[in-house]
Design an enzyme around this catalytic site. Structure first.
Site, PDB file in Angstrom:
ATOM      1  N   ARG A   1       2.781 -48.682 -18.159  1.00 27.39           N
ATOM      2  CA  ARG A   1       3.595 -49.343 -17.136  1.00 27.39           C
ATOM      3  C   ARG A   1       3.094 -50.758 -16.916  1.00 27.39           C
ATOM      4  NH1 ARG A   1       3.516 -46.950 -11.222  1.00 27.39           N
ATOM      5  NH2 ARG A   1       1.471 -47.940 -11.236  1.00 27.39           N
TER       6      ARG A   1
ATOM      7  N   ARG B   1      -2.718   3.576   8.626  1.00 33.73           N
ATOM      8  CA  ARG B   1      -3.133   2.389   7.869  1.00 33.73           C
ATOM      9  C   ARG B   1      -2.022   1.366   7.790  1.00 33.73           C
ATOM     10  NH1 ARG B   1      -4.684   4.988   2.235  1.00 33.73           N
ATOM     11  NH2 ARG B   1      -5.961   3.103   2.032  1.00 33.73           N
TER      12      ARG B   1
ATOM     13  N   SER C   1      11.504 -42.544 -16.662  1.00 38.70           N
ATOM     14  CA  SER C   1      10.414 -41.755 -16.115  1.00 38.70           C
ATOM     15  C   SER C   1      10.540 -41.809 -14.597  1.00 38.70           C
ATOM     16  CB  SER C   1       9.075 -42.327 -16.571  1.00 38.70           C
ATOM     17  OG  SER C   1       8.039 -41.606 -15.959  1.00 38.70           O
TER      18      SER C   1
ATOM     19  N   MET D   1      -5.113  -6.770   8.872  1.00 41.50           N
ATOM     20  CA  MET D   1      -4.489  -5.919   9.891  1.00 41.50           C
ATOM     21  C   MET D   1      -5.314  -4.651  10.035  1.00 41.50           C
ATOM     22  SD  MET D   1      -0.556  -6.633   9.049  1.00 41.50           S
ATOM     23  CE  MET D   1      -0.861  -6.165   7.385  1.00 41.50           C
TER      24      MET D   1
ATOM     25  N   HIS E   1     -16.213  -7.558   2.298  1.00 43.38           N
ATOM     26  CA  HIS E   1     -15.195  -8.482   2.792  1.00 43.38           C
ATOM     27  C   HIS E   1     -15.430  -9.895   2.271  1.00 43.38           C
ATOM     28  CE1 HIS E   1     -13.675 -11.328   5.892  1.00 43.38           C
ATOM     29  NE2 HIS E   1     -12.584 -10.590   5.723  1.00 43.38           N
TER      30      HIS E   1
ATOM     31  N   GLY F   1      -7.866  -6.820   4.879  1.00 38.23           N
ATOM     32  CA  GLY F   1      -8.601  -6.829   6.131  1.00 38.23           C
ATOM     33  C   GLY F   1      -7.935  -7.565   7.278  1.00 38.23           C
TER      34      GLY F   1
ATOM     35  N   ARG G   1      -1.402 -46.794 -15.930  1.00 37.47           N
ATOM     36  CA  ARG G   1      -1.191 -47.867 -14.944  1.00 37.47           C
ATOM     37  C   ARG G   1      -2.119 -49.022 -15.258  1.00 37.47           C
ATOM     38  NH1 ARG G   1      -1.433 -42.956 -10.870  1.00 37.47           N
ATOM     39  NH2 ARG G   1      -2.804 -42.439 -12.576  1.00 37.47           N
TER      40      ARG G   1
ATOM     41  N   LYS H   1       0.839  -1.192   0.000  1.00 40.04           N
ATOM     42  CA  LYS H   1       0.000   0.000   0.000  1.00 40.04           C
ATOM     43  C   LYS H   1       0.876   1.244   0.000  1.00 40.04           C
ATOM     44  CE  LYS H   1      -3.663  -0.281   2.687  1.00 40.04           C
ATOM     45  NZ  LYS H   1      -4.244  -0.377   4.047  1.00 40.04           N
TER      46      LYS H   1
ATOM     47  N   ARG I   1      -3.800  -1.550  -5.880  1.00 42.02           N
ATOM     48  CA  ARG I   1      -3.002  -2.780  -5.835  1.00 42.02           C
ATOM     49  C   ARG I   1      -3.434  -3.634  -7.017  1.00 42.02           C
ATOM     50  NH1 ARG I   1      -6.189  -4.492  -0.472  1.00 42.02           N
ATOM     51  NH2 ARG I   1      -8.155  -4.942  -1.455  1.00 42.02           N
TER      52      ARG I   1
ATOM     53  N   CYS J   1       6.665 -38.686 -13.642  1.00 37.07           N
ATOM     54  CA  CYS J   1       5.243 -39.037 -13.664  1.00 37.07           C
ATOM     55  C   CYS J   1       4.651 -39.079 -12.261  1.00 37.07           C
ATOM     56  CB  CYS J   1       5.020 -40.362 -14.377  1.00 37.07           C
ATOM     57  SG  CYS J   1       5.818 -41.754 -13.587  1.00 37.07           S
TER      58      CYS J   1
ATOM     59  N   GLY K   1       9.556 -41.873 -11.079  1.00 32.54           N
ATOM     60  CA  GLY K   1       8.369 -42.131 -10.272  1.00 32.54           C
ATOM     61  C   GLY K   1       8.650 -41.506  -8.909  1.00 32.54           C
ATOM     62  N   THR K   2       8.294 -40.236  -8.786  1.00 34.09           N
ATOM     63  CA  THR K   2       8.791 -39.487  -7.619  1.00 34.09           C
ATOM     64  C   THR K   2       8.039 -39.800  -6.344  1.00 34.09           C
ATOM     65  OG1 THR K   2       7.552 -37.668  -8.570  1.00 34.09           O
ATOM     66  CG2 THR K   2       9.940 -37.601  -8.774  1.00 34.09           C
ATOM     67  N   ASN K   3       6.953 -40.536  -6.431  1.00 28.84           N
ATOM     68  CA  ASN K   3       6.296 -40.940  -5.199  1.00 28.84           C
ATOM     69  C   ASN K   3       7.145 -42.000  -4.493  1.00 28.84           C
ATOM     70  OD1 ASN K   3       4.079 -40.719  -3.408  1.00 28.84           O
ATOM     71  ND2 ASN K   3       3.344 -42.701  -4.154  1.00 28.84           N
ATOM     72  N   ASP K   4       7.444 -43.082  -5.201  1.00 29.58           N
ATOM     73  CA  ASP K   4       8.296 -44.120  -4.611  1.00 29.58           C
ATOM     74  C   ASP K   4       9.703 -43.604  -4.348  1.00 29.58           C
ATOM     75  OD1 ASP K   4       6.940 -46.574  -4.105  1.00 29.58           O
ATOM     76  OD2 ASP K   4       6.522 -46.674  -6.247  1.00 29.58           O
TER      77      ASP K   4
HETATM   78  P1  ADP Z   1      -7.618  -1.951   4.208  1.00 29.69           P
HETATM   79  O1  ADP Z   1      -6.251  -2.386   3.898  1.00 29.69           O
HETATM   80  O2  ADP Z   1      -8.317  -2.804   5.177  1.00 29.69           O
HETATM   81  O3  ADP Z   1      -8.399  -1.625   2.977  1.00 29.69           O
HETATM   82  P2  ADP Z   1      -7.216   0.861   4.455  1.00 29.69           P
HETATM   83  O4  ADP Z   1      -5.987   1.356   5.076  1.00 29.69           O
HETATM   84  O5  ADP Z   1      -7.232   0.914   2.981  1.00 29.69           O
HETATM   85  O6  ADP Z   1      -7.471  -0.571   4.995  1.00 29.69           O
HETATM   86  O7  ADP Z   1      -8.400   1.718   5.066  1.00 29.69           O
HETATM   87  C1  ADP Z   1      -9.700   1.267   5.387  1.00 29.69           C
HETATM   88  C2  ADP Z   1     -10.733   2.201   4.768  1.00 29.69           C
HETATM   89  O8  ADP Z   1     -10.519   3.546   5.161  1.00 29.69           O
HETATM   90  C3  ADP Z   1     -10.680   2.213   3.270  1.00 29.69           C
HETATM   91  O9  ADP Z   1     -11.982   2.275   2.765  1.00 29.69           O
HETATM   92  C4  ADP Z   1      -9.951   3.462   2.945  1.00 29.69           C
HETATM   93  O10 ADP Z   1     -10.281   3.963   1.691  1.00 29.69           O
HETATM   94  C5  ADP Z   1     -10.356   4.389   4.056  1.00 29.69           C
HETATM   95  N1  ADP Z   1      -9.321   5.364   4.315  1.00 29.69           N
HETATM   96  C6  ADP Z   1      -8.057   5.114   4.706  1.00 29.69           C
HETATM   97  N2  ADP Z   1      -7.353   6.246   4.812  1.00 29.69           N
HETATM   98  C7  ADP Z   1      -8.179   7.246   4.485  1.00 29.69           C
HETATM   99  C8  ADP Z   1      -8.021   8.680   4.405  1.00 29.69           C
HETATM  100  N3  ADP Z   1      -6.865   9.264   4.652  1.00 29.69           N
HETATM  101  N4  ADP Z   1      -9.081   9.384   4.038  1.00 29.69           N
HETATM  102  C9  ADP Z   1     -10.254   8.793   3.783  1.00 29.69           C
HETATM  103  N5  ADP Z   1     -10.479   7.471   3.848  1.00 29.69           N
HETATM  104  C10 ADP Z   1      -9.446   6.706   4.188  1.00 29.69           C
HETATM  105 MG    MG Z   2       6.054 -46.487  -8.177  1.00 33.71          MG
HETATM  106 MG    MG Z   3      -7.829  -0.530   1.595  1.00 31.37          MG
END
Ligand code: ADP
Ligand code: MG
Ligand code: MG
Length: 948
Positions: free
Chosen positions: A640, A116, A823, A127, A478, A125, A584, A47, A362, A891, A825-828
């Protein structure tokens, strides 16, 4: 410069020395978005790195800075923030103040920020993030004055207190939520937007009380303290249970992501009126791959509302009508993102009073079909090269394409409909919480997790479920995002369903679904059905065929299939197998019409009896081979010869004893019935079925079972896997291999005469010495000579050996004197190398070995490059020294695993062979292996990766 060389040298030495020391003492832990290296995800997190990169190539990102993952690791290790970190942070805050013209903690024009999380790999989600940092009693006044919107300010405040309370102070949501619901109920409003300023004030005050009573201290008013506590909390969330579980499940190792960065970002508000909005977008449709605007948004809302599924958002297209100018800006943002990243992006945006900000981007997680389609499309659009198109797809993903769909013929009526959030069809028993899902899933039950909405703490329930159903939230909720990532079907926001967790049921209109009732989801249409609906296998799309065509042109490894029956051969061909690497023959024996003949062969006490039974098997095997060869024509089919120990075709001693006991009881009944009938003085008419089984029949059956029992006892071995099997069996009972070789070659001859081009390869299992191969080869030569003479036609075929014993690896040079192909036979071979029996290992100690990292992987799934791989290389070298054009393949099951395929490519193998449905995966992996090897200049990638 006019300096003597000596002086210059000293100066350089000295200064570099100083630089080194300086970097150790005051390591840089904080980077402004304008300065951070957008490529360094390890240091800045995904991020953070992207926030830097977007800022630097000119997108509108709210100003901010990143605290590095190194600081996180340092903090976790020493339990305190690294020295000087907070000073650096203060300096950056001062810069933010300059850039925004606001003051952090200012009572007049307060600067608010978000804190963040974000590690090198996206863990959606997993952390924590805290929003609206910098609010306190004083800045609240400033915020109200600044915005002229008291309601907005208190809404922000109550959100902040709860989030900060939860994340930084460890106070559960359960302490806050009921208070919030109470106020809503008293006010008689349903949606949060219906609450007035006074309600929100009341809620804020109550929340402050919660903090006081839960922690024994006032909510921190010092904004720097707020910041420091938040940074620490985000760092700690890296080691939180959720995050740790997630990393374990997805095998995220420290060299992939180590620690989380913290992003401090100026707050922008999507909830300050009707010219504000927030949303998330994909640059293309992640469900289908179509090149179109895709996403969801909410007017007058904060980002978390969309993600958490608290309000059901609108499709992004509606924004075109509701806010046409901003929509155009968003289209422009989308285009810039793709042009820059050359990859489908998943982005977050917020509009504050008519200004569009990008808050995150991302690489988009898509299902397999969409990934394939975007690869083909982006290549055609000229955005990426063909190599990039191949490399951007994780081969494992292709397995999803082979997931079943609902049978359109099934005349089922949906009982509810939600959003098609992640495609695929699944049936299972309903469960209403993640713990129960995990419990039942572990017991082998198929379950569907049904929730109002899901949260990150439900993650273990996802792993255990076949599919996910929620009654609230959108396609970017989510539940949807996580299910898509896992390739599991998901229907989200099925609002017709009311989930009552406490009562363990859900209502759909007047229907009630209890926990344990079976339902079916279609994540491709969003429909929900009662009961189990039949499914049909997925179809190969034209896009996939095209992409895999590129893969085949690129790869040097060929991909064969392990297929034992004509039907499996047909299927493998559809998946693009370039031949059969392992057929087989014993699997052909197991069909119900053949097993009795096979048993006769085993029970035979003389060679004569055995030949009689084998003569009955010969035409059956020959007919099978004709079909298999024809299905694969003109590609090679490696057959075989019989491998498993013979007792495997017989019932177990235990079963036989039970059957004999029952037969004896039955004989008594037959006798008793006879006696009873004899004593009656009138005629009895028994149903015919009962008349049939005379005592004679029973005696016959008994005799046969007793013979089997004797045979089973005779064949019993202490270690069957190391016992009388494979070529050992073939040499001691030569009639068996004779029959099989004859069936193979006669089938080949018959095909050839019909003009079907075939290429059979005869493969001997369990070989340890050249003498064994020679022995079998002589049999083959005799049969060929006879056949060729009879038909006046030459036969094309190859003769080779499995390499699956350690001795065979060490004697490869000799074996290749006769064998035309190897060939592995990587299991055996793995069992032999580790001295593990697979079943015992996997059932008893291997899971524990893996969990405690004594062994990194299960060597029966992922080829052990360091050990088994060394033997393979030795055998390849020996074999090719003897016979330059020796054809070599693998195989074992590992042959379908991308990492193992990379190894096979690097080791110079000619082909890999895997189960039919793995063939597409292997074809792509083979192309990637070649591209990666070329990239690293022919230097073995796996050698580097796996070096001890
Ligand atoms: P996650 O990785 O769980 O998406 P984020 O860090 O992206 O967490 O933030 C959670 C929510 O808060 C997201 O919807 C994000 O867009 C919003 N958010 C984060 N920082 C800001 C900010 N500076 N202003 C407005 N919204 C924010
Ligand atoms: Mg065998
Ligand atoms: Mg986010």
């Amino acid at each position: 410069m006019a300096m003597t060389p000596t002086y210059a040298t000293i100066l350089t030495d000295d200064s570099s020395h100083q630089r080194l020391r300086k970097s150790k003492v005051d390591k840089k832990y904080v980077y402004a978005f304008a300065d951070g290296d957008g490529k360094n995800k390890q240091l800045l997190g995904g991020k953070g790195a992207n926030l830097c990169e977007m800022t630097q190539f000119g997108l509108n990102v709210p100003p901010g800075f990143v605290i590095t993952t190194e600081a996180c690791l340092d903090y976790l290790e020493n339990d305190k923030l690294p020295e000087g970190l907070m000073e650096e942070v203060k300096k950056e805050i001062a810069d933010l103040e300059k850039a925004t013209g606001k003051g952090y903690g200012s009572g007049e024009n307060p600067l608010l920020v978000s804190v963040r999380s974000g590690s090198a790999l996206s863990m959606p989600g997993m952390m924590d993030t805290i929003l609206n940092l910098g609010l306190n009693d004083e800045t609240m006044a400033g915020l109200i004055e600044q915005t002229g919107d008291e309601r907005f300010a208190y809404d922000a405040y109550r959100r902040f207190i709860q989030l900060f309370g939860k994340v930084a102070l460890g106070i559960e949501d359960e302490k806050f939520d009921p208070l919030f619901e109470d106020v809503k109920k008293q006010a008689g409003v349903k949606a949060d937007v219906g609450l007035s300023v006074d309600h929100l004030k009341e809620i804020s005050a109550k929340f402050l009380d919660v903090v006081r009573s839960e922690t024994g201290e006032d909510f921190p008013q010092d904004v720097m303290v707020q910041l420091e506590l938040s940074v620490k909390a985000v760092f700690r969330s890296w080691m939180g249970k959720r995050a740790v579980d997630y990393r374990r499940e997805f095998k995220i190792t420290p060299d992939m992501a180590n620690g989380t960065a913290v992003n401090v970002c100026t707050m922008v508000f999507g909830n300050r009126g009707d010219d504000c909005a927030t949303g998330v977008g994909f640059t293309r449709n992640p469900g289908t791959g179509d090149n179109e605007m895709f996403g969801e948004y909410l007017v007058n809302a904060q980002g978390e509302d969309v993600v958490a599924g608290i309000r059901t958002p609108k499709p992004i297209q509606e924004m075109g009508e509701e806010m046409p100018e901003l929509y155009e800006e968003l289209v422009d943002l989308r285009n810039k993102l793709e042009e820059h990243y050359k990859e489908v992006q998943d982005y977050e945006f917020t509009i504050e009073n008519g200004t569009l900000y990008c808050l995150q981007t991302r690489n988009g997680k898509m299902n397999a079909a969409a990934t394939v389609q975007t690869s083909v499309d982006m290549f055609r659009e000229g955005l990426i090269t063909r190599e990039q198109a191949l490399l951007r797809i994780n081969p494992e993903l292709l397995e999803q394409l082979l997931h079943p769909r609902l049978d359109p013929e099934a005349d089922a009526k949906a009982v509810a409909t939600g959003l098609p959030a992640s495609p695929g069809a699944a049936s299972g028993k309903c469960v209403f919480d993640a713990d129960r899902a995990e419990l039942m899933g572990n017991e082998g039950e198929k379950v569907i997790l049904v929730r109002e909405e899901t949260r990150p703490e439900d993650i273990h329930g996802f792993f255990a479920s076949e599919g996910i159903l929620t009654s609230r939230g959108g396609k970017t909720s989510h539940a949807a995002v996580v299910a898509r990532g896992m390739g599991k079907p998901c229907v989200a926001g099925a609002e017709g369903i009311v989930v009552d967790v406490a009562a363990r049921l859900a209502r759909i209109g007047d229907k009630i679904i209890h926990e344990g009732d079976v339902i079916t989801l279609d994540g491709g249409t969003g429909e929900v059905y009662l009961g189990a609906i039949p499914t049909i296998p997925a179809h190969f799309s034209d896009n996939l065929a095209e992409l895999l065509g590129w893969a085949d042109e690129t790869a040097s490894l060929k991909v064969m299939a392990n297929a034992d029956t004509p039907a499996a051969a047909e299927q493998a061909r559809e998946y693009g197998a370039m031949g059969i690497g392992l057929c087989r023959t014993e699997r052909m024996f197991n069909a119900t019409d053949r097993l009795p003949v096979v048993i006769d062969m085993i029970l035979a006490n003389t060679a004569e009896d055995r030949v009689a039974a084998l003569n009955r098997l010969l035409p059956i095997q020959r007919a099978d081979f004709i079909k298999v060869f024809t299905a694969m024509s003109p590609n090679p089919v490696t057959v075989r010869l019989l491998d498993p120990p013979m007792h495997e075709f017989l019932p177990t001693e235990h079963d036989l004893l039970e059957q004999i006991e029952n037969l004896e009881v039955y004989r008594k009944i037959v006798r008793g019935r006879q006696a009873a009938i004899a004593t009656l003085d009138h005629e009895v008419h028994l149903p015919e079925a009962l008349e049939e089984l005379s005592e004679e029949h029973v005696n016959d059956a008994l005799a046969r079972k007793e013979r089997m029992l004797r045979k089973v006892r005779e064949l019993e071995e202490v270690n069957p896997m190391l016992g009388h099997r494979g070529v050992r069996l073939g040499i001691t009972y030569p009639e068996i291999y004779e029959m099989q070789i004859q069936a193979i070659l006669e089938a080949a001859m018959e095909c050839a005469e019909k003009g079907v081009d075939v290429l059979p390869e005869i493969m001997v299992p369990q070989v340890i010495t050249l003498q064994e191969i020679k022995h079998v080869k002589r049999t083959a030569d005799t049969i060929v000579a006879k056949l060729e003479a009879e038909h006046g036609k030459e036969l094309k075929f190859k003769f080779g050996t499995m390499i699956e014993t350690v001795r065979a690896c060490t004697r490869a040079w000799h074996l290749a004197g006769v064998a035309e192909f190897f060939s592995f036979g990587t299991n055996d071979l793995t069992q032999a190398t580790f001295s593990f029996s697979r079943e015992d290992a996997e059932n008893k100690f291997l899971p524990m070995y893996n969990e405690s990292s004594v062994l990194q992987d299960n060597p029966f799934e992922v080829l052990d490059v360091k050990g088994v791989g060394k033997l393979i290389k030795m055998a390849v070298k020996g074999g090719r020294e003897q016979r330059e054009d020796l054809k070599i393949g693998i195989c074992g099951e590992q042959g379908g695993h991308p990492d193992s395929i990379q190894f096979c490519h690097d080791a110079g193998l000619n082909y890999v062979s895997c189960s039919g449905p793995r063939v597409p995966v292997a074809r792509l992996a083979a192309a990637q292996a070649k591209l990666r090897a070329d990239e690293s200049g022919g230097l073995s990638v796996t050698q580097g990766l796996h070096a001890a």
